[in-house]
Structures are given as C-alpha cells and as structure tokens.
Design a protein around this motif. Structure first.
Motif, PDB file in Angstrom:
ATOM      1  N   LEU A 271      -1.496  10.436   1.240  1.00  0.00           N
ATOM      2  CA  LEU A 271      -1.465  10.970  -0.075  1.00  0.00           C
ATOM      3  C   LEU A 271      -1.770   9.524  -0.901  1.00  0.00           C
ATOM      4  O   LEU A 271      -2.346   9.585  -2.135  1.00  0.00           O
ATOM      5  CB  LEU A 271      -0.009  11.269  -0.501  1.00  0.00           C
ATOM      6  CG  LEU A 271       0.371  12.725  -0.105  1.00  0.00           C
ATOM      7  CD1 LEU A 271       1.795  13.196  -0.519  1.00  0.00           C
ATOM      8  CD2 LEU A 271      -0.663  13.765  -0.759  1.00  0.00           C
ATOM      9  N   ILE A 272      -1.345   8.315  -0.452  1.00  0.00           N
ATOM     10  CA  ILE A 272      -1.872   7.251  -0.928  1.00  0.00           C
ATOM     11  C   ILE A 272      -3.564   7.034  -0.970  1.00  0.00           C
ATOM     12  O   ILE A 272      -4.201   6.848  -1.930  1.00  0.00           O
ATOM     13  CB  ILE A 272      -1.154   5.855  -0.421  1.00  0.00           C
ATOM     14  CG1 ILE A 272       0.109   5.899  -0.680  1.00  0.00           C
ATOM     15  CG2 ILE A 272      -1.767   4.633  -0.842  1.00  0.00           C
ATOM     16  CD1 ILE A 272       0.971   4.887   0.164  1.00  0.00           C
ATOM     17  N   HIS A 273      -3.993   7.375  -0.145  1.00  0.00           N
ATOM     18  CA  HIS A 273      -5.451   7.427   0.143  1.00  0.00           C
ATOM     19  C   HIS A 273      -6.026   8.311  -0.820  1.00  0.00           C
ATOM     20  O   HIS A 273      -7.170   7.878  -1.507  1.00  0.00           O
ATOM     21  CB  HIS A 273      -5.740   7.793   1.628  1.00  0.00           C
ATOM     22  CG  HIS A 273      -7.159   8.241   1.552  1.00  0.00           C
ATOM     23  ND1 HIS A 273      -7.772   9.250   1.895  1.00  0.00           N
ATOM     24  CD2 HIS A 273      -8.146   7.244   1.920  1.00  0.00           C
ATOM     25  CE1 HIS A 273      -9.192   9.093   2.075  1.00  0.00           C
ATOM     26  NE2 HIS A 273      -9.326   7.928   2.194  1.00  0.00           N
TER      27      HIS A 273
ATOM     28  N   ARG B 288      -1.957   5.734 -10.006  1.00  0.00           N
ATOM     29  CA  ARG B 288      -1.348   4.279  -9.703  1.00  0.00           C
ATOM     30  C   ARG B 288       0.148   4.489  -9.609  1.00  0.00           C
ATOM     31  O   ARG B 288       0.712   3.980  -8.339  1.00  0.00           O
ATOM     32  CB  ARG B 288      -1.679   3.423 -10.680  1.00  0.00           C
ATOM     33  CG  ARG B 288      -1.294   2.041 -10.443  1.00  0.00           C
ATOM     34  CD  ARG B 288      -1.249   0.817 -11.290  1.00  0.00           C
ATOM     35  NE  ARG B 288      -0.683  -0.255 -10.964  1.00  0.00           N
ATOM     36  CZ  ARG B 288      -0.291  -1.251 -11.735  1.00  0.00           C
ATOM     37  NH1 ARG B 288      -0.846  -1.315 -13.039  1.00  0.00           N
ATOM     38  NH2 ARG B 288       0.390  -2.255 -11.380  1.00  0.00           N
ATOM     39  N   TRP B 289       0.694   5.315 -10.662  1.00  0.00           N
ATOM     40  CA  TRP B 289       2.213   5.182 -10.417  1.00  0.00           C
ATOM     41  C   TRP B 289       2.515   6.291  -9.050  1.00  0.00           C
ATOM     42  O   TRP B 289       3.530   5.936  -8.542  1.00  0.00           O
ATOM     43  CB  TRP B 289       2.674   5.789 -11.734  1.00  0.00           C
ATOM     44  CG  TRP B 289       2.978   4.558 -12.607  1.00  0.00           C
ATOM     45  CD1 TRP B 289       2.236   4.682 -13.804  1.00  0.00           C
ATOM     46  CD2 TRP B 289       3.613   3.342 -12.795  1.00  0.00           C
ATOM     47  NE1 TRP B 289       2.316   3.549 -14.558  1.00  0.00           N
ATOM     48  CE2 TRP B 289       3.130   2.775 -13.699  1.00  0.00           C
ATOM     49  CE3 TRP B 289       4.503   2.732 -11.582  1.00  0.00           C
ATOM     50  CZ2 TRP B 289       3.775   1.350 -14.171  1.00  0.00           C
ATOM     51  CZ3 TRP B 289       4.876   1.549 -12.075  1.00  0.00           C
ATOM     52  CH2 TRP B 289       4.591   1.013 -13.283  1.00  0.00           C
TER      53      TRP B 289
ATOM     54  N   SER C  94       2.195  -4.606  -0.926  1.00  0.00           N
ATOM     55  CA  SER C  94       0.835  -4.460  -1.502  1.00  0.00           C
ATOM     56  C   SER C  94       0.792  -3.941  -2.747  1.00  0.00           C
ATOM     57  O   SER C  94       1.553  -3.055  -3.051  1.00  0.00           O
ATOM     58  CB  SER C  94      -0.086  -3.509  -0.439  1.00  0.00           C
ATOM     59  OG  SER C  94      -0.431  -4.289   0.661  1.00  0.00           O
ATOM     60  N   ASP C  95      -0.074  -4.404  -3.595  1.00  0.00           N
ATOM     61  CA  ASP C  95      -0.393  -3.698  -5.036  1.00  0.00           C
ATOM     62  C   ASP C  95      -1.458  -2.576  -4.800  1.00  0.00           C
ATOM     63  O   ASP C  95      -2.333  -2.644  -4.145  1.00  0.00           O
ATOM     64  CB  ASP C  95      -0.717  -4.658  -5.760  1.00  0.00           C
ATOM     65  CG  ASP C  95      -1.101  -4.307  -7.314  1.00  0.00           C
ATOM     66  OD1 ASP C  95      -1.976  -3.530  -7.726  1.00  0.00           O
ATOM     67  OD2 ASP C  95      -0.101  -4.538  -8.131  1.00  0.00           O
ATOM     68  N   PHE C  96      -0.960  -1.527  -5.295  1.00  0.00           N
ATOM     69  CA  PHE C  96      -1.788  -0.177  -5.302  1.00  0.00           C
ATOM     70  C   PHE C  96      -3.397  -0.623  -5.737  1.00  0.00           C
ATOM     71  O   PHE C  96      -4.348  -0.240  -5.171  1.00  0.00           O
ATOM     72  CB  PHE C  96      -1.280   0.765  -6.179  1.00  0.00           C
ATOM     73  CG  PHE C  96      -2.116   2.004  -6.280  1.00  0.00           C
ATOM     74  CD1 PHE C  96      -2.047   2.980  -5.124  1.00  0.00           C
ATOM     75  CD2 PHE C  96      -2.871   2.448  -7.157  1.00  0.00           C
ATOM     76  CE1 PHE C  96      -3.129   4.091  -4.900  1.00  0.00           C
ATOM     77  CE2 PHE C  96      -3.719   3.577  -7.184  1.00  0.00           C
ATOM     78  CZ  PHE C  96      -3.837   4.563  -6.121  1.00  0.00           C
TER      79      PHE C  96
END
Length: 337
Positions: free
Chosen positions: A60-62, A77-78, A92-94
């Motif tokens: 889901l981040i992908h 981003r959030w 890690s920063d998005f």
C-alpha cells in the motif's frame, strides 16, 4: 458519491482501499495482541497475520508512492507515513521513498546512493558472516539495508537532515518495545520472527522482477545514460513473478505486486485492476511471466551467490523459466538509500 471521487484517485477505490487498509491495521493490532498472549495457538496465527499485515502495508506504501490511492499528494504522503510505522520502516521519510522509486521507473535501473557489493568484497569476514546467515535463511542483507537507513544520516552529510527523524523514531520504538516486553517478554522474539518473515516475502518478490543494472546515482541528477534505456528495454528487462497463473486470487497475498510488467506500463493503475489489465495486454503471452514453482528453486539455490550478484541486462531467464535466474538483493523500495 462526489466526496469519494474527490478524495480517491480512482472512482472505484473506496471499497478495495478500505478492505486492504483494514486488513493491514487489524492484522497489526490483533496479530500483535495474539503475540502478547501465552500459548502457541495464539502466537502462531498472531505471528503469521502480523507478518502478512506488514506485507500488505508495504505494498500500500508502494501504491501511495505512485499517488494512485488519493488525488492529493499530501493525502498519499500521510497515508504512506502511517503505513511506514506498521512495516517498521518509519526511519525512512516517505518523500525519500517516492524519490528513489520514481528514479527506478524513470531511469529504468536500480538506483542507489551506493553499491554495497564492492564494499563487501573488501571485507571478507563481514561477507562470510552474511553468507552464513543467508545460508540459514536469515535475510541478513535485507536487515543490513534497513539498518543503513538509520546509520547513513550520521555518516553522509547529504542525509544529515534526517537525523532528528531517525532519533525520534528510535526513541519511540524503543519505548514501545520496552512497554510490550514488560507485558510479555516473548513478544520480542515473536516480533523478530514476524519481521524476518516479512523481509523474506518482500525480498522474494523483489529479486526476480528485473534484469536491471545498479547505478550509484540516487544522490545525483538523472544522467544522460538513463535516456538510452527506452520503453522496449524496460518491457524486456521486467518480469511478472506471479504466485499463481491458474488462480489469480492467490496473487492478492502480495496485493498483486507480482503483475509487474503491467504496473510498469501503467503506473497509476491501482493494485486491484492489474490482473484484468494484464490479461487484456498480454493475453496468453507468457514471455515475461515467471511463476512461483520455478522461482522458489532459484531463490533457494542462489541465496548465497545472490549477495554479490548484479544481473546483466537482457539476461535470457525464460530459457528455463527462471530456475537459473540468480536475481539481485538490496533493492527494496522501503530502503530509501
């Protein structure tokens, strides 16, 4: 529903997004709770669900990195930042993850800030330690890559702006682990087991998806050599590593991340549309398709040589359905370095 279409990138996204996000959150919370309870009959399903919730959260981040979940960049981003906590990758920063992954697509290569392979060759004892751990099916190299996310801001001057984030996340996570250990000390090793399972699944999905070269250009502007790699190059050096061809629903276990060619072809398309799009684009043509039963043999056989391997481009991996395809390690989109 006008409010839904304004919120989500795609008008059919509400239910799939709620289901996938709900599964990841419930697996993380309920699975984690089961890991706190005494009794293997809770611990075993807890570990498996907890690990799988991290897998779904990662993919889901992908999706968020491709801005394919929400219309607004800030919402993606959030959403991604929340899921980074579930995957244990919140160091890690998005935005760094987005930058690295965008370079992977635009440069049609595996883009890193440094290539660890020459460094490992110069340190034989460290390399041997990694090889022993990898022989025992411990994803030591992936652990190293995630550890470097914490270390590099204190080593590389161009990463120093991430020091406060790393320290803040480290303090919070250590406090949480101390609290959970005070409830049940065996939670610590159960979490470690779940995390190793998570890393193993993520690695298995990564290592055979490309025959791309590795370039140490992440901290540099896109170079002229990237323009030499066109769409045809991308297609023939990208593979869809399906868990199952006959039963497409099985590929939902990795949120359809395995339909990799169609994803590279249409990056904004959401995960739940990929099987249908794959069928429409490729039909019965399986030239770029590799399957689990062949790749699991390669994954096992080459787990030690893969540490130092860098695939040559245009490698003819289909001649034996990928069984001699070594693959490449250390290219996870979660490790933004």
């Amino acid at each position: 529903m006008p409010s839904t279409t304004k919120t989500f990138r795609h008008d059919d996204a509400l239910l799939p997004t709620l289901l996938a996000t709900g599964y990841a959150l419930s697996g993380y919370l309920v699975g984690g709770y089961w890991m706190l309870i005494d009794g293997w009959y809770f611990n075993l399903p807890g570990v498996l669900w907890f690990a799988h919730s991290m897998v779904i959260a990662a993919y889901l981040i992908h999706e968020a990195a491709h801005q394919s979940v929400f219309r607004k960049k800030q919402a993606n981003r959030w959403y991604g930042e929340l899921l980074l906590w579930i995957t244990g990758s919140s160091y890690s920063d998005f935005n760094d993850i987005v930058h690295k992954h965008n370079r992977h697509h635009s440069d049609r290569a595996d883009i890193v800030s440094f290539d660890f392979r020459p460094i490992l060759e110069k340190h034989p004892f460290f390399l041997k330690t990694l090889q022993i751990l990898e022989w025992a099916y411990i994803p030591a190299l992936e652990i190293l890559m995630h550890t470097l996310v914490i270390i590099l801001p204190f080593v590389k001057t161009n990463r120093r702006q991430r020091r406060l984030r790393v320290l803040s996340v480290l303090v919070v996570r250590l406090a949480l682990f101390a609290w959970l250990a005070s409830i049940s000390i065996h939670f610590l090793w159960l979490y470690a087991l779940a995390y190793l399972l998570f890393l193993t699944v993520m690695r298995f999905m990564d290592v055979h998806q490309h025959t791309y070269e590795v370039y140490e250009t992440l901290d540099s502007p896109r170079g002229p050599e990237a323009r030499l790699r066109d769409r045809d190059f991308e297609e023939h050096n990208t593979y869809s590593n399906l868990l199952s061809v006959k039963y497409p629903w099985i590929n939902l276990l990795v949120l359809n991340f395995c339909y990799h060619n169609v994803h590279h072809h249409q990056q904004l398309q959401p995960w739940y549309r990929l099987p249908k799009l794959h069928k429409q684009m490729y039909g019965d043509d399986e030239q770029q398709v590799l399957t689990f039963r062949h790749l699991i043999k390669s994954f096992h056989k080459y787990r030690i040589p893969r540490i130092l391997n860098g695939d040559p481009i245009d490698l003819p991996v289909k001649h034996d359905e990928g069984e001699s395809f070594i693959g490449v390690d250390g290219v996870s989109f979660l490790t933004a370095h």
